[in-house]
Design a protein around this motif. Sequence first.
Motif, mmCIF file in Angstrom:
data_model
loop_
_atom_site.group_PDB
_atom_site.id
_atom_site.type_symbol
_atom_site.label_atom_id
_atom_site.label_comp_id
_atom_site.label_asym_id
_atom_site.label_seq_id
_atom_site.Cartn_x
_atom_site.Cartn_y
_atom_site.Cartn_z
ATOM 1 N N LEU A 255 -45.834 -1.778 22.526
ATOM 2 C CA LEU A 255 -45.032 -0.612 22.881
ATOM 3 C C LEU A 255 -43.812 -0.499 21.975
ATOM 4 C CD1 LEU A 255 -44.302 1.783 24.656
ATOM 5 C CD2 LEU A 255 -43.270 0.178 26.275
ATOM 6 N N LEU A 256 -43.146 -1.610 21.728
ATOM 7 C CA LEU A 256 -41.971 -1.574 20.862
ATOM 8 C C LEU A 256 -42.344 -1.161 19.447
ATOM 9 C CD1 LEU A 256 -40.009 -4.746 22.016
ATOM 10 C CD2 LEU A 256 -39.433 -2.360 22.442
ATOM 11 N N ALA A 257 -43.502 -1.612 18.975
ATOM 12 C CA ALA A 257 -43.927 -1.267 17.616
ATOM 13 C C ALA A 257 -44.119 0.244 17.463
ATOM 14 C CB ALA A 257 -45.215 -2.006 17.269
ATOM 15 N N VAL A 258 -44.690 0.879 18.493
ATOM 16 C CA VAL A 258 -44.888 2.327 18.443
ATOM 17 C C VAL A 258 -43.564 3.056 18.615
ATOM 18 C CG1 VAL A 258 -45.963 4.282 19.609
ATOM 19 C CG2 VAL A 258 -47.260 2.180 19.247
ATOM 20 N N ALA A 259 -42.764 2.615 19.585
ATOM 21 C CA ALA A 259 -41.501 3.296 19.880
ATOM 22 C C ALA A 259 -40.528 3.210 18.711
ATOM 23 C CB ALA A 259 -40.883 2.703 21.133
ATOM 24 N N ALA A 260 -40.533 2.091 18.002
ATOM 25 C CA ALA A 260 -39.564 1.909 16.919
ATOM 26 C C ALA A 260 -39.725 2.961 15.832
ATOM 27 C CB ALA A 260 -39.706 0.507 16.325
ATOM 28 N N ARG A 261 -40.949 3.411 15.602
ATOM 29 C CA ARG A 261 -41.184 4.395 14.534
ATOM 30 C C ARG A 261 -40.546 5.744 14.865
ATOM 31 N NH1 ARG A 261 -46.581 2.146 14.651
ATOM 32 N NH2 ARG A 261 -47.346 3.998 15.768
ATOM 33 N N GLU A 262 -40.390 6.039 16.169
ATOM 34 C CA GLU A 262 -39.886 7.340 16.590
ATOM 35 C C GLU A 262 -38.446 7.293 17.098
ATOM 36 O OE1 GLU A 262 -41.831 9.715 15.947
ATOM 37 O OE2 GLU A 262 -43.678 8.564 15.633
ATOM 38 N N MET A 263 -37.888 6.105 17.189
ATOM 39 C CA MET A 263 -36.608 5.968 17.871
ATOM 40 C C MET A 263 -35.476 6.702 17.159
ATOM 41 S SD MET A 263 -35.168 2.449 19.511
ATOM 42 C CE MET A 263 -36.791 2.157 20.197
ATOM 43 N N ALA A 264 -35.405 6.580 15.843
ATOM 44 C CA ALA A 264 -34.318 7.219 15.106
ATOM 45 C C ALA A 264 -34.359 8.746 15.267
ATOM 46 C CB ALA A 264 -34.388 6.846 13.633
ATOM 47 N N PHE A 265 -35.579 9.318 15.191
ATOM 48 C CA PHE A 265 -35.712 10.763 15.361
ATOM 49 C C PHE A 265 -35.325 11.170 16.773
ATOM 50 C CE2 PHE A 265 -38.313 14.446 16.605
ATOM 51 C CZ PHE A 265 -37.866 15.373 15.668
ATOM 52 N N SER A 266 -35.737 10.363 17.776
ATOM 53 C CA SER A 266 -35.407 10.670 19.164
ATOM 54 C C SER A 266 -33.906 10.670 19.381
ATOM 55 C CB SER A 266 -36.081 9.660 20.088
ATOM 56 O OG SER A 266 -35.736 9.904 21.430
ATOM 57 N N ILE A 267 -33.226 9.687 18.832
ATOM 58 C CA ILE A 267 -31.768 9.619 18.975
ATOM 59 C C ILE A 267 -31.115 10.827 18.312
ATOM 60 C CG2 ILE A 267 -29.713 8.323 18.290
ATOM 61 C CD1 ILE A 267 -31.394 5.764 18.617
ATOM 62 N N LEU A 268 -31.608 11.193 17.126
ATOM 63 C CA LEU A 268 -31.045 12.335 16.403
ATOM 64 C C LEU A 268 -31.194 13.620 17.209
ATOM 65 C CD1 LEU A 268 -29.847 13.458 13.732
ATOM 66 C CD2 LEU A 268 -32.204 13.755 12.935
ATOM 67 N N ARG A 269 -32.382 13.869 17.748
ATOM 68 C CA ARG A 269 -32.613 15.096 18.501
ATOM 69 C C ARG A 269 -31.856 15.093 19.836
ATOM 70 N NH1 ARG A 269 -32.949 18.835 15.854
ATOM 71 N NH2 ARG A 269 -33.946 20.053 17.525
ATOM 72 N N THR A 270 -31.723 13.926 20.452
ATOM 73 C CA THR A 270 -30.959 13.851 21.694
ATOM 74 C C THR A 270 -29.495 14.173 21.446
ATOM 75 O OG1 THR A 270 -32.467 12.202 22.618
ATOM 76 C CG2 THR A 270 -30.283 12.349 23.608
ATOM 77 N N ALA B 271 -28.395 16.122 19.140
ATOM 78 C CA ALA B 271 -28.329 17.561 18.906
ATOM 79 C C ALA B 271 -28.349 18.326 20.232
ATOM 80 C CB ALA B 271 -29.492 17.998 18.018
ATOM 81 N N MET B 272 -29.181 17.862 21.181
ATOM 82 C CA MET B 272 -29.229 18.515 22.485
ATOM 83 C C MET B 272 -27.891 18.392 23.208
ATOM 84 S SD MET B 272 -31.394 17.571 25.921
ATOM 85 C CE MET B 272 -30.134 16.358 26.346
ATOM 86 N N VAL B 273 -27.299 17.197 23.171
ATOM 87 C CA VAL B 273 -26.011 16.986 23.825
ATOM 88 C C VAL B 273 -24.939 17.866 23.196
ATOM 89 C CG1 VAL B 273 -24.179 15.295 24.248
ATOM 90 C CG2 VAL B 273 -26.580 14.645 24.588
ATOM 91 N N GLN B 274 -24.979 17.988 21.871
ATOM 92 C CA GLN B 274 -23.998 18.836 21.199
ATOM 93 C C GLN B 274 -24.175 20.300 21.595
ATOM 94 O OE1 GLN B 274 -21.417 17.671 19.075
ATOM 95 N NE2 GLN B 274 -20.740 19.749 19.592
ATOM 96 N N TYR B 275 -25.430 20.741 21.704
ATOM 97 C CA TYR B 275 -25.697 22.120 22.127
ATOM 98 C C TYR B 275 -25.185 22.351 23.557
ATOM 99 C CZ TYR B 275 -28.174 26.383 23.393
ATOM 100 O OH TYR B 275 -28.462 27.657 23.823
ATOM 101 N N ALA B 276 -25.439 21.397 24.445
ATOM 102 C CA ALA B 276 -24.964 21.535 25.822
ATOM 103 C C ALA B 276 -23.442 21.542 25.871
ATOM 104 C CB ALA B 276 -25.525 20.403 26.678
#
Length: 323
Positions: free
Chosen positions: A259-274, A276-281
């Motif tokens: 699970l960590l191996a899969v999640a690590a590949r997407e984590m940076a993008f997820s943090i970036l988009r989150t 952006a969402m917080v900034q929009y809110a």
Amino acid sequence: MTASFSDQLLTLARPNLAWVCEQLDLFDSLVPAGVVSFDRDEPSVTRSGITLRAHVVGTNALDGTWMWAWANDSYRDSPIAARSGELRELGERTGVPELTEPMPDLNHFPDPRLAADHLLLMCMGLLDARGGAICAVNERGRLFMVVDDPAVPRAEPRPARLTTALRNGAALLPGPALKPVQGWFARHGVDPVYGPGRVEGVLDGGDRVVVTLGDEEVTGVEVTGPGGGAPGCGTAGEQELEGARRSPDAPHRTFPRPLLAVAAREMAFSILRTRAMVQYADDHLAFDGRAPLWDEQAGELRFPGGGLKARRLGSYDAEEGWF
């Protein structure tokens, strides 16, 4: 029916509560919270990759009942239930009803789950245990274990830890604050001196602990060195586990490697988009720092100034540790 344990159990357990809080604080710092499993035949518990000798004392079901391991068909004939039998024998000798009834009902408490947690702390004290652990079993039921492995050291006095333990030990259950304070001093081999509304004693090394008391609370704890300055126990090194078995991932990895191996590949993008969402809110929805509310019917996260469309993936119960 009163929302309390019996007077017999409180009388028996209350003197142990402060040192149990101190011991559990040390245990949790040495064996971090994480994935928990147990071996009924060894018997042992493994938490965050650290394996220690441990025994089941009881289980707490969603219906608010507690069942002792000695009465539970799933555990009674296995080594892991042995110490629960000691509690029953103690209850028979001292006339404590909760320790001899196979399935005490905790529903008369305002919070049955909290009552079960308190029962574990009392079991720790009565069995002179070095830690406690809770494991999720049987579709959201909980299994309670006491750790009696000598790899876990007995807690030595440290200013912050003992202050918190003395306060919490007195506040944990109804009754006079003096009893857990006396029990704490006795645990550390100290004969205290009593004064009006206070108890004080000198630890090995010369540090002085002064506890001020109300009827049912500790109102203050002061720890000073032999000359009235900083206490020596405040600079002592932290205690460590001695000889505990550790998996290669102990103690911090709590998710499976795949699970960590899969999640690590997407984590940076997820943090970036989150972000952006917080900034929009923040810019458009009057976000004030509080968590948004989930509107199930509308399918929206609701902020003070509006909503954002969202899809529900699941839910997390922080108290039970279930996703």
